[in-house]
Design a protein around this motif. Sequence first.
Motif, short mmCIF file in Angstrom:
data_model
loop_
_atom_site.label_atom_id
_atom_site.label_comp_id
_atom_site.label_asym_id
_atom_site.label_seq_id
_atom_site.Cartn_x
_atom_site.Cartn_y
_atom_site.Cartn_z
N GLU A 55 42.37 43.70 42.72
CA GLU A 55 41.52 43.90 43.92
C GLU A 55 40.10 44.28 43.47
O GLU A 55 39.11 43.81 44.05
N LEU A 56 40.02 45.14 42.46
CA LEU A 56 38.69 45.51 41.93
C LEU A 56 38.02 44.30 41.29
O LEU A 56 36.80 44.15 41.35
N LEU A 62 34.28 44.78 37.96
CA LEU A 62 34.75 44.95 36.58
C LEU A 62 33.81 44.20 35.62
O LEU A 62 33.73 42.97 35.66
N GLY A 63 33.08 44.94 34.84
CA GLY A 63 32.06 44.33 33.96
C GLY A 63 30.93 43.73 34.77
O GLY A 63 30.31 42.76 34.35
N SER A 95 36.55 56.00 36.68
CA SER A 95 36.94 55.98 35.27
C SER A 95 37.58 54.64 34.92
O SER A 95 37.28 54.06 33.87
N PHE A 96 38.47 54.17 35.79
CA PHE A 96 39.14 52.89 35.51
C PHE A 96 38.08 51.80 35.33
O PHE A 96 38.12 51.01 34.38
N VAL A 97 37.12 51.78 36.26
CA VAL A 97 36.10 50.72 36.24
C VAL A 97 35.15 50.91 35.06
O VAL A 97 34.75 49.94 34.40
N TRP A 123 39.64 37.31 32.00
CA TRP A 123 40.84 37.98 32.55
C TRP A 123 40.55 39.42 32.88
O TRP A 123 41.06 39.96 33.87
N MET A 124 39.74 40.03 32.05
CA MET A 124 39.40 41.44 32.31
C MET A 124 38.49 41.56 33.53
O MET A 124 38.65 42.49 34.34
N ALA A 125 37.56 40.62 33.69
CA ALA A 125 36.67 40.65 34.87
C ALA A 125 37.48 40.48 36.15
O ALA A 125 37.15 41.04 37.20
#
Length: 388
Positions: A55-56, A62-63, A95-97, A123-125
């Motif tokens: 979802e993020l 993310l990045g 923190s996660f982000v 994949w990380m994004a």
Amino acid sequence: MTVTDPLALLDFDSLLSDEERQIRETVARFVTEHVRPHVADWFEEGTFPRELAPELGKLGVLGMHLDGYGCAGTSAVAYGLACLELEAGDSGLRSFVSVQGSLAMFSIWRYGSEEQKQEWLPWMAAGEAIGCFGLTEPDFGSDPANMRTRAVRDGDDWVLNGSKMWITNGSIADVATVWARTEEGIRGFLVPRGTPGFTTRTIKKKLSLRASITGELSLDDVRLPASAQLPEARGLGAPLSCLSEARFGIVFGSAGAALDCVRTTIDYANERVQFGRPIAAFQLTQQKLADMAVGLNTSALLALHLGRLKDAGTIKPHQISVGKLNNVRTALAIARECRTILGGSGITLEYSPLRHANNLESVLTYEGTSEIHSLVIGQALTGHAAFK
Ligand code: TGC
Ligand code: FAD
């Protein structure tokens, strides 16, 4: 006239572009819909829901300040504003982000090979793969230069031994950026989950940052191919440059935690009646609220100033230390003061300030303790490094 938002006191939003305001609003809406209804339960259960990661990813945070490979490529200020709204939800979420984007992804984006970038960043994004960043060790936290984790060449391979402590996302990550000492100095390695000899353990019984997974990494004769090394990372400056990215997010994020505390407390103080009047009408309450609003607005303006410097490409590490030291210290003081206004109700998870205060104890310590940032500023002022 009543100011409905504590940051409207100095018209903070008027300093933002339309796009920046829009990003701030979008992330705030996400937090209201997907996080606020559940975060007290996550905190109580000591968990971070992995399903939030995609979802993020869809939200694009993310990045988000990196270019290419599925990343949004926004300005530093836009990234900071996203951190502000995420941490208004919970420091564990920010923190996660931070760890995903500013530490794990940034280390690959800045120091990785083209193959490593192609393999991991998209994949990380998207939040389909989770990363972590292993710098701290059980015996070396503030002083990573003395780390014990070692990488030794064996033919074309590397063999890693050591352990990393207090690693956010450590036990749920698909890939760990691990920093190790080699004959050529400190180098970085990508260690995928499942590599033989690589094990993780979740750290339990935390009183802070409970809505975040913190782990320990153990490396026992972990054999990696040469292609696992981050080719451009040489020396301690490489991991420290990643820390600068994440510390920048904390400068904004901690202001977000403070904002949520002050908002929550003004609402409560207007509703709660004692001695026949709302407690917001007492001078002592107003003095607390005024002092907190001044601190909060000063933190937000400092964050924005540093964001503009970062976007101009001129920001220096010691300037980020000024922001991290001031804004986390201020946020923690605000969270504690807000709790006093909430009285007994303030000690439950029904209201956010004590949860934020507990979280901010970690934020004060990680990414460089307040003492380390004081010394970085002291070094910039005097020319003397007083760490050793
Ligand atoms: P020192 O000799 O000062 O520096 C070594 C080299 O690094 C360069 N440098 C930096 N580069 C980029 N950004 C920075 N912030 C930098 N700070 C230093 C420096 O110029 C030098 O370069 P070169 O080319 O001359 O070699 O190193 P030192 O050993 O004396 O240490 C300095 C000190 C104490 C400031 C540093 O060790 C430090 O920052 N310690 C604190 C460690 C820390 O912050 N750890 C954080 C771990 S990650 C984490 O906490 C994640 S929490 C995430 C979350 O959940 O949000
Ligand atoms: P120490 O370095 O032992 O410090 C203890 C005390 O001594 C502190 O008050 C410190 O300021 C003081 N001190 C140390 N040196 C000096 C000095 N020279 N002068 C004056 N005072 C000094 N690390 C990672 O690598 N990756 C992560 O993802 C990560 N996530 C974390 C998540 C959480 C919830 C927490 C709590 C920590 C995390 N950390 C992570 C580790 C964090 O960065 C370290 O805890 C931090 O750097 C401090 O190290 P330490 O805990 O070993 O304390």
